[in-house]
Design an enzyme around this catalytic site. Structure first.
Site, mmCIF file in Angstrom:
data_model
loop_
_atom_site.group_PDB
_atom_site.id
_atom_site.type_symbol
_atom_site.label_atom_id
_atom_site.label_comp_id
_atom_site.label_asym_id
_atom_site.label_seq_id
_atom_site.Cartn_x
_atom_site.Cartn_y
_atom_site.Cartn_z
ATOM 1 C CB SER A 257 12.166 -13.317 -39.908
ATOM 2 O OG SER A 257 13.027 -12.245 -40.226
ATOM 3 C CE LYS A 258 15.266 -16.519 -33.420
ATOM 4 N NZ LYS A 258 15.241 -17.934 -33.714
ATOM 5 N NE ARG A 259 16.285 -12.689 -42.019
ATOM 6 C CZ ARG A 259 15.797 -13.321 -43.051
ATOM 7 N NH1 ARG A 259 16.046 -12.907 -44.250
ATOM 8 N NH2 ARG A 259 15.035 -14.386 -42.895
#
Ligand code: GLU
Ligand code: ZN
Length: 321
Positions: A257-259
């Protein structure tokens, strides 16, 4: 007889500018681009900055810079609004969504939903499918009087009534798929209570409005496809050909994910000074090359075929870290 002047197939990459792209976004961009280039089609870049709280212009600019660095130029769209279907940013397409929304409303297919997040969580808890929580249809059955009372308390979200019908389609990579709208998803949201149009409505209004014929995206969006095909029908348009590609998993088995900062383009550009090396590793992961040779996307075109692309989730190999 063969059509002597076939229309070039139009495909798109539709990132959400809510952060720097990560390896999974890049994997999607590369496959979408290769599929279109291999068919001599046109590639459209659309910014899905529908949610004003999460989208930033800097991220959109960074996505464009990263795509160009990788060697994935587009023919139409982007922040320059280059092309006949402008604007190409969802934040500037409210009029299109409004038009589609009013059409559905006029057909009597929508209703206000006053449920709070807590009520939804409680009501949906026992009714989850692999497609997510299923809305019970509670507010579809409210009387006019009940609606009036609730309307004084809060702004409603607007939902679409779905029929008890199984939608079937053939995914270009995964083959035949089906989903029952009432059983597997329930009446879904077209506009949130804060007035923001929902992804499902916007993506169909845009792909239909921009004459997109091919959609390549992650398998996380497979469960949305039946809803979208139903919306195409209500709009009187033919759905595009869908290809739902494998998701990339981090070595501990989570979806990227973008994390996952360790696999965002900032880190990857530091780790791979030459984009061809990164592209070669991705092409190998996608089954296009027997070993990870450095090649530009342009040089990869002759190696592209959907038959080579795996159908299941893929763990990111060590080479990327
Ligand atoms: N904007 C979505 C995303 O970045 C993609 C939507 C789509 O391809 O339909 O995940
Ligand atoms: Zn409700």
């Amino acid at each position: 007889m063969l059509n002597p002047h076939p229309q070039p197939v139009r495909g798109r990459f539709a990132p959400s500018p809510s952060g720097r792209m990560h390896l999974g976004n890049l994997f999607c961009a590369l496959l979408a681009w290769l599929s279109i280039r291999a068919a001599n089609g046109q590639m459209i870049l659309r910014m899905e900055d529908l949610d004003p709280d999460r989208s930033r212009l800097e991220y959109a600019k960074q996505i464009e810079a990263d795509l160009l660095w990788l060697g994935l130029p587009w023919d139409e769209g982007g922040l320059q609004d280059n092309g006949p279907y402008a604007p190409y940013c969802q934040s500037r397409r409210q009029a299109q969504y409004e038009g589609f929304f009013r059409r559905l409303e006029k057909q009597g297919l929508t209703y206000p939903c006053y449920c709070t997040r807590e009520e939804l969580r409680a009501a949906c808890a026992p009714h989850r499918s692999e497609y997510g929580p299923i809305y019970s249809g509670r507010c579809r059955r409210l009387s006019a009087g009940e609606r009036q009372t609730l309307a004084q308390r809060r702004n409603p979200a607007i939902r679409l009534c779905v029929p008890d019908e199984t939608i079937s389609f053939c995914d270009g990579l995964l083959g035949p798929q089906q989903e029952n709208l009432a059983r597997d998803c329930g009446d879904f949201i077209l506009r949130r209570s804060d007035g923001v149009f929902a992804y499902q409505l916007a993506v169909v209004a845009d792909d239909a409005g921009m004459e997109i014929r091919e959609v390549v995206r992650g398998q996380d969006l497979l469960p949305s496809t039946a809803r979208q095909i139903y919306l195409y029908r209500l709009l009187g348009k033919t759905p595009p050909q869908f290809f739902h590609i494998p998701l990339l998993l981090s070595p501990d088995g989570r979806r990227l994910s973008k994390r996952d900062k360790d696999l965002d383009l900032g880190r990857l550009r530091g780790r791979f000074p030459h984009p061809e090396t990164l592209v070669g590793h991705l092409a190998h992961l996608a089954g296009l090359l027997p070993k990870p040779e450095p090649l530009s996307p342009q040089e990869l075109i002759p190696y592209f075929s959907w038959e080579k692309v795996p159908r299941h989730d893929l763990t990111v190999p060590k080479a990327f870290f």
